[in-house]
Write an enzyme that holds these catalytic residues in place. Sequence first.
Site, short mmCIF file in Angstrom:
data_model
loop_
_atom_site.label_atom_id
_atom_site.label_comp_id
_atom_site.label_asym_id
_atom_site.label_seq_id
_atom_site.Cartn_x
_atom_site.Cartn_y
_atom_site.Cartn_z
N GLU A 290 -15.06 5.58 -0.03
CA GLU A 290 -14.50 5.35 -1.30
C GLU A 290 -15.40 5.98 -2.37
O GLU A 290 -16.25 4.96 -2.93
CB GLU A 290 -13.91 4.03 -1.85
CG GLU A 290 -12.84 3.67 -0.91
CD GLU A 290 -11.76 2.84 -1.46
OE1 GLU A 290 -10.49 2.81 -1.75
OE2 GLU A 290 -12.35 1.59 -2.01
N GLY B 43 -5.16 2.45 -4.26
CA GLY B 43 -5.13 1.67 -5.09
C GLY B 43 -3.63 2.05 -5.92
O GLY B 43 -2.76 1.57 -5.61
N GLY B 44 -3.96 2.68 -7.29
CA GLY B 44 -2.67 2.63 -8.10
C GLY B 44 -1.34 3.05 -7.23
O GLY B 44 -0.36 2.60 -7.51
N GLU C 256 -15.68 -2.54 -6.13
CA GLU C 256 -15.37 -3.55 -7.03
C GLU C 256 -16.10 -4.61 -6.88
O GLU C 256 -16.59 -5.59 -7.87
CB GLU C 256 -14.10 -3.70 -7.52
CG GLU C 256 -13.50 -2.29 -8.03
CD GLU C 256 -11.91 -1.98 -7.85
OE1 GLU C 256 -11.29 -2.86 -7.32
OE2 GLU C 256 -11.57 -1.08 -7.99
N SER D 160 -8.24 7.54 -5.83
CA SER D 160 -7.27 8.57 -6.44
C SER D 160 -6.52 9.31 -5.34
O SER D 160 -5.80 10.65 -5.62
CB SER D 160 -7.71 9.43 -7.51
OG SER D 160 -8.51 8.84 -8.60
N GLY E 16 -9.66 5.26 -9.49
CA GLY E 16 -9.01 4.93 -10.53
C GLY E 16 -9.17 5.86 -11.69
O GLY E 16 -8.78 5.73 -12.86
N ASN F 295 -4.16 -1.21 -1.34
CA ASN F 295 -5.05 -2.16 -1.86
C ASN F 295 -4.53 -2.70 -3.54
O ASN F 295 -4.63 -1.80 -4.18
CB ASN F 295 -6.76 -1.65 -1.98
CG ASN F 295 -7.39 -2.70 -2.77
OD1 ASN F 295 -7.11 -3.85 -2.89
ND2 ASN F 295 -8.50 -2.10 -3.08
N TRP F 296 -3.78 -3.73 -3.38
CA TRP F 296 -3.13 -4.16 -4.66
C TRP F 296 -4.13 -4.60 -5.56
O TRP F 296 -3.69 -4.65 -6.92
CB TRP F 296 -2.40 -5.22 -4.32
CG TRP F 296 -0.80 -4.79 -3.39
CD1 TRP F 296 -0.60 -3.39 -2.87
CD2 TRP F 296 0.22 -5.66 -3.19
NE1 TRP F 296 0.49 -3.53 -2.40
CE2 TRP F 296 1.19 -4.86 -2.50
CE3 TRP F 296 0.36 -7.00 -3.32
CZ2 TRP F 296 2.26 -5.49 -1.87
CZ3 TRP F 296 1.53 -7.47 -2.76
CH2 TRP F 296 2.37 -6.94 -2.08
N LYS F 297 -5.37 -4.81 -5.20
CA LYS F 297 -6.38 -5.15 -6.14
C LYS F 297 -5.70 -6.64 -7.01
O LYS F 297 -5.00 -7.42 -6.16
CB LYS F 297 -6.87 -4.14 -7.06
CG LYS F 297 -7.20 -2.98 -6.34
CD LYS F 297 -7.85 -2.05 -7.37
CE LYS F 297 -8.26 -0.56 -6.45
NZ LYS F 297 -9.11 0.11 -7.01
N HIS G 137 -15.76 -3.85 -0.99
CA HIS G 137 -15.18 -2.89 -1.83
C HIS G 137 -16.16 -2.66 -3.10
O HIS G 137 -16.94 -3.70 -3.48
CB HIS G 137 -13.77 -3.53 -2.30
CG HIS G 137 -12.98 -2.40 -2.99
ND1 HIS G 137 -13.28 -2.16 -4.48
CD2 HIS G 137 -11.95 -1.56 -2.66
CE1 HIS G 137 -12.53 -1.00 -4.71
NE2 HIS G 137 -11.53 -0.72 -3.59
P1 13P Z 1 -7.31 4.34 -6.68
O1 13P Z 1 -6.36 4.89 -5.63
O2 13P Z 1 -6.33 3.44 -7.73
O3 13P Z 1 -8.15 5.19 -7.09
O4 13P Z 1 -8.03 3.34 -6.11
C1 13P Z 1 -8.76 3.34 -4.79
C2 13P Z 1 -9.40 2.05 -4.48
O5 13P Z 1 -10.35 1.50 -4.74
C3 13P Z 1 -8.66 1.49 -3.09
O6 13P Z 1 -9.33 0.70 -2.61
#
Ligand code: 13P
Length: 249
Positions: free
Chosen positions: A166, A232-233, A96, A211, A172, A9-11, A94
């Site tokens: 999640e 994510g990251g 967010e 994470s 994050g 997920n590149w966000k 998600h």
């Molecule tokens: P991180 O891997 O950066 O914690 O993010 C997880 C996430 O929200 C993937 O959708």
Amino acid sequence: MRRKLVIGNWKMNGSCAGNSALLAGIIAGLGKVGADCAVCAPAPFLAQCRAELTGTPVAWGGQDVSPKQNGAYTGEVAGCMLAEFGCRYVLVGHSERRAYHLESNELVAQKALAALASGLTPVVCVGETEAQRDAGQGVAVVTAQLGAVLAVLGADDVANIVVSYEPVWAIGTGKTATPQQAQDVHKILRAQLAQKNAEAAAGVQILYGGSMKPENAKELMAMPDIDGGLIGGAALKAVDFLAIIHAAE
Ligand code: 13P
């Protein structure tokens, strides 16, 4: 046996040049891959994903979808538009989006339906906040989130969704659920899916996100109900994303 699935997920990250470098690095290091993998990119980059990923083992998807088919909904992206650009997946719910766009469980359910109607696989994201977990409400929160989606799906649709657990407190933050903590929730989610369609539930890929990194991916994905990761990251660096995909095989 369920295949593992790793989705990046590149966000709200990326640029045309940066994406090209990232995707080229992923493709170059993939080799013969034994897991499903995909990237969920910001909508403006989906044409680029189609151009650069067609014919590779890497699928692509959107990060959100409108519950509507078309019309006067400025800023929204319809499922049929994602499908036209070759998306296989789309994230719905998600944390967010739930937090910053106040998406309700019911809205997320409508988004999942809209995705299915366009032939996309919705990746239904669920997860509790730290405060909810501390108050002993974690399971109630995630089962209400998934329950709202299951309430609007037909039994046959269960085979066509992916679920991603999640925990918000792990996103994050560098804090990860332990493999056993995540497994406990995944098992509950699969049992909930089974109430709607037992046969299909056994085949649904339930991902963990929060994470996940090369260092912890293998032990998380070794758990019986953890079928991959939503990253994510670590999905923004080809070497890390590749390491997670290879840990899934
Ligand atoms: P991180 O891997 O950066 O914690 O993010 C997880 C996430 O929200 C993937 O959708």
